[in-house]
Design a protein around this motif. Structure first.
Motif, PDB file in Angstrom:
ATOM      1  N   THR A   1       0.050 -10.538  -1.732  1.00 57.66           N
ATOM      2  CA  THR A   1       1.137 -10.525  -2.710  1.00 57.66           C
ATOM      3  C   THR A   1       0.969  -9.378  -3.688  1.00 57.66           C
ATOM      4  OG1 THR A   1       1.357 -12.920  -2.519  1.00 57.66           O
ATOM      5  CG2 THR A   1       2.313 -11.877  -4.460  1.00 57.66           C
ATOM      6  N   LEU A   2      -0.252  -9.196  -4.162  1.00 58.02           N
ATOM      7  CA  LEU A   2      -0.495  -8.083  -5.091  1.00 58.02           C
ATOM      8  C   LEU A   2      -0.206  -6.747  -4.417  1.00 58.02           C
ATOM      9  CD1 LEU A   2      -3.801  -9.299  -6.808  1.00 58.02           C
ATOM     10  CD2 LEU A   2      -1.509  -9.256  -7.790  1.00 58.02           C
TER      11      LEU A   2
ATOM     12  N   GLN B   1       1.847  -6.271  -1.876  1.00 56.17           N
ATOM     13  CA  GLN B   1       3.296  -6.156  -1.697  1.00 56.17           C
ATOM     14  C   GLN B   1       3.986  -5.811  -3.008  1.00 56.17           C
ATOM     15  OE1 GLN B   1       4.249  -9.958   0.005  1.00 56.17           O
ATOM     16  NE2 GLN B   1       4.145  -9.192   2.103  1.00 56.17           N
ATOM     17  N   VAL B   2       3.534  -6.432  -4.090  1.00 55.09           N
ATOM     18  CA  VAL B   2       4.132  -6.130  -5.396  1.00 55.09           C
ATOM     19  C   VAL B   2       3.927  -4.663  -5.743  1.00 55.09           C
ATOM     20  CG1 VAL B   2       3.913  -6.557  -7.871  1.00 55.09           C
ATOM     21  CG2 VAL B   2       3.989  -8.481  -6.285  1.00 55.09           C
ATOM     22  N   GLU B   3       2.696  -4.181  -5.486  1.00 53.75           N
ATOM     23  CA  GLU B   3       2.425  -2.780  -5.792  1.00 53.75           C
ATOM     24  C   GLU B   3       3.277  -1.860  -4.910  1.00 53.75           C
ATOM     25  OE1 GLU B   3       1.024   0.359  -7.810  1.00 53.75           O
ATOM     26  OE2 GLU B   3       0.720  -1.778  -8.266  1.00 53.75           O
ATOM     27  N   GLU B   4       3.424  -2.273  -3.644  1.00 52.86           N
ATOM     28  CA  GLU B   4       4.248  -1.466  -2.740  1.00 52.86           C
ATOM     29  C   GLU B   4       5.707  -1.481  -3.177  1.00 52.86           C
ATOM     30  OE1 GLU B   4       5.343  -1.258   2.045  1.00 52.86           O
ATOM     31  OE2 GLU B   4       3.810  -2.643   1.292  1.00 52.86           O
ATOM     32  N   LEU B   5       6.191  -2.667  -3.582  1.00 56.49           N
ATOM     33  CA  LEU B   5       7.574  -2.756  -4.067  1.00 56.49           C
ATOM     34  C   LEU B   5       7.756  -1.938  -5.339  1.00 56.49           C
ATOM     35  CD1 LEU B   5       8.358  -6.530  -3.453  1.00 56.49           C
ATOM     36  CD2 LEU B   5       9.351  -4.569  -2.268  1.00 56.49           C
ATOM     37  N   ARG B   6       6.754  -1.988  -6.186  1.00 55.87           N
ATOM     38  CA  ARG B   6       6.850  -1.185  -7.412  1.00 55.87           C
ATOM     39  C   ARG B   6       6.939   0.298  -7.076  1.00 55.87           C
ATOM     40  NH1 ARG B   6       2.314  -4.066 -11.341  1.00 55.87           N
ATOM     41  NH2 ARG B   6       3.590  -5.881 -11.929  1.00 55.87           N
ATOM     42  N   LYS B   7       6.096   0.693  -6.129  1.00 50.83           N
ATOM     43  CA  LYS B   7       6.138   2.099  -5.732  1.00 50.83           C
ATOM     44  C   LYS B   7       7.478   2.439  -5.111  1.00 50.83           C
ATOM     45  CE  LYS B   7       3.746   5.497  -2.878  1.00 50.83           C
ATOM     46  NZ  LYS B   7       2.629   5.722  -1.911  1.00 50.83           N
ATOM     47  N   GLU B   8       7.955   1.508  -4.249  1.00 55.30           N
ATOM     48  CA  GLU B   8       9.247   1.745  -3.618  1.00 55.30           C
ATOM     49  C   GLU B   8      10.366   1.777  -4.646  1.00 55.30           C
ATOM     50  OE1 GLU B   8      12.035  -0.256  -0.114  1.00 55.30           O
ATOM     51  OE2 GLU B   8      10.014  -1.012  -0.528  1.00 55.30           O
ATOM     52  N   ASN B   9      10.297   0.868  -5.614  1.00 54.19           N
ATOM     53  CA  ASN B   9      11.318   0.850  -6.660  1.00 54.19           C
ATOM     54  C   ASN B   9      11.249   2.096  -7.532  1.00 54.19           C
ATOM     55  OD1 ASN B   9      12.445  -1.578  -5.896  1.00 54.19           O
ATOM     56  ND2 ASN B   9      11.047  -2.791  -7.142  1.00 54.19           N
ATOM     57  N   ARG B  10       9.995   2.555  -7.734  1.00 53.49           N
ATOM     58  CA  ARG B  10       9.887   3.803  -8.505  1.00 53.49           C
ATOM     59  C   ARG B  10      10.591   4.939  -7.773  1.00 53.49           C
ATOM     60  NH1 ARG B  10       4.601   1.977  -9.803  1.00 53.49           N
ATOM     61  NH2 ARG B  10       3.731   3.127  -8.037  1.00 53.49           N
ATOM     62  N   ASP B  11      10.449   4.927  -6.436  1.00 57.45           N
ATOM     63  CA  ASP B  11      11.140   5.958  -5.656  1.00 57.45           C
ATOM     64  C   ASP B  11      12.653   5.776  -5.714  1.00 57.45           C
ATOM     65  OD1 ASP B  11       8.680   6.942  -4.970  1.00 57.45           O
ATOM     66  OD2 ASP B  11       8.574   5.851  -3.067  1.00 57.45           O
TER      67      ASP B  11
END
Length: 289
Positions: A133-134, A136-146
């Motif tokens: 989960t952590l 995935q959250v970090e990946e989503l954050r990175k994706e959202n940053r993009d």
């Protein structure tokens, strides 16, 4: 119980006989001799008859006072044998119960071990899920940053003045940047380049003073999309317009001032160009204009 009664009767009879001997001071022989002497003196011919009757009475007395000890012992033996049988049955039952208890204890121990293993497995899975989960959250954050794409800019960095009129259309450059998240807008060229495929919202405002009017248009690549137009003979004039467009990666959006028109800008930032990503789209999504 019958055996105890018989024993008590025997004891009672024995005590009675002893007591008679003590109280009378005569033994059986003396009594017999005395009886014989008396009988001989008084009724000599009846001595044998009396002795026979006395012997018969004694036997009857013994039969009445002394029950069959062998029968009592047999009954007692049967009772003891029966009790031993009960004891054996109880012992077998207790042994069986102990075996059942041992099996239950083994089952409980095995279940505890399984529960411990299950708990360890669940804790391991929870740790994996937590780590996943952590991640995935970090990946989503990175994706959202993009995916965080937005910009807003005005015409002049300082001062005030007219832009135009020109004999041909020109691309307006909005040099005073307020926001440029994702750096998709270039303030030198005035062009926004889409970094992601998605739906974008754009808005433009123009301001002018009197004639010859203020007219501009939003372009996608080299295609004219919407126009902003304001005209009057005197005083200030303004116009604004906006559009949502589906852009592919690398598509460009910009604003062009029409030929023969002019705009006015100052520190009040009358003219602006803004845009942002509404939501991204998958690469296989079919876009329709």
């Amino acid at each position: 119980m019958k055996a105890l009664v018989c024993i008590l009767l025997l004891l009672e009879t024995f005590v009675f006989v002893v007591q008679q001997q003590v109280d009378g001071g005569l033994n059986e022989n003396e009594i017999s001799q005395q009886i014989s002497s008396e009988d001989g003196r008084q009724n000599p011919p009846q001595t044998d008859t009396l002795r026979a009757e006395a012997s018969t009475d004694s036997q009857q007395y013994c039969h009445l006072c002394f029950p069959d000890i062998h029968a009592a012992l047999r009954e007692l033996t049967a009772t003891v044998t029966e009790q031993k049988g009960h004891i054996r049955e109880l012992t077998a039952t207790v042994t069986e119960q102990k075996e059942i208890n041992r099996e239950l204890t083994a089952t409980v121990t095995e279940q505890k071990e399984k529960n411990r293993e299950l708990r360890d497995e669940m804790n391991k899975k929870n740790d994996e899920i937590s780590n996943l989960t952590l991640s995935q959250v970090e990946e989503l954050r990175k994706e959202n940053r993009d995916r965080e794409i937005a910009f807003s800019a005005s015409m002049m960095e300082s001062g005030s003045g007219f832009i135009g009129p020109f004999t041909t259309e020109i691309t307006l450059t909005y040099r005073k940047v307020f926001t440029n998240i994702g750096n998709a807008y270039n303030p030198i060229t005035g062009v926004f380049t889409a970094p992601l495929k998605g739906a974008y919202m754009f808005r433009v405002s123009v301001f002018g003073i009197a004639s010859p009017g203020s007219t501009a248009a939003i372009y996608k690549n080299r295609e004219h999309v919407v126009i902003l137009d304001a005209y009057q003979t005197q005083g200030g004039l303004n116009s604004s317009n906006g559009v949502v467009m589906i852009l592919e990666v690398g598509d460009v959006v910009y604003v062009r001032l029409w030929a023969g028109r002019r705009i006015y800008d100052s520190h009040n930032n009358h003219n602006s160009f803004s845009g942002f990503l509404l939501f991204p789209l998958r690469e296989d999504h079919v876009c329709r204009m």
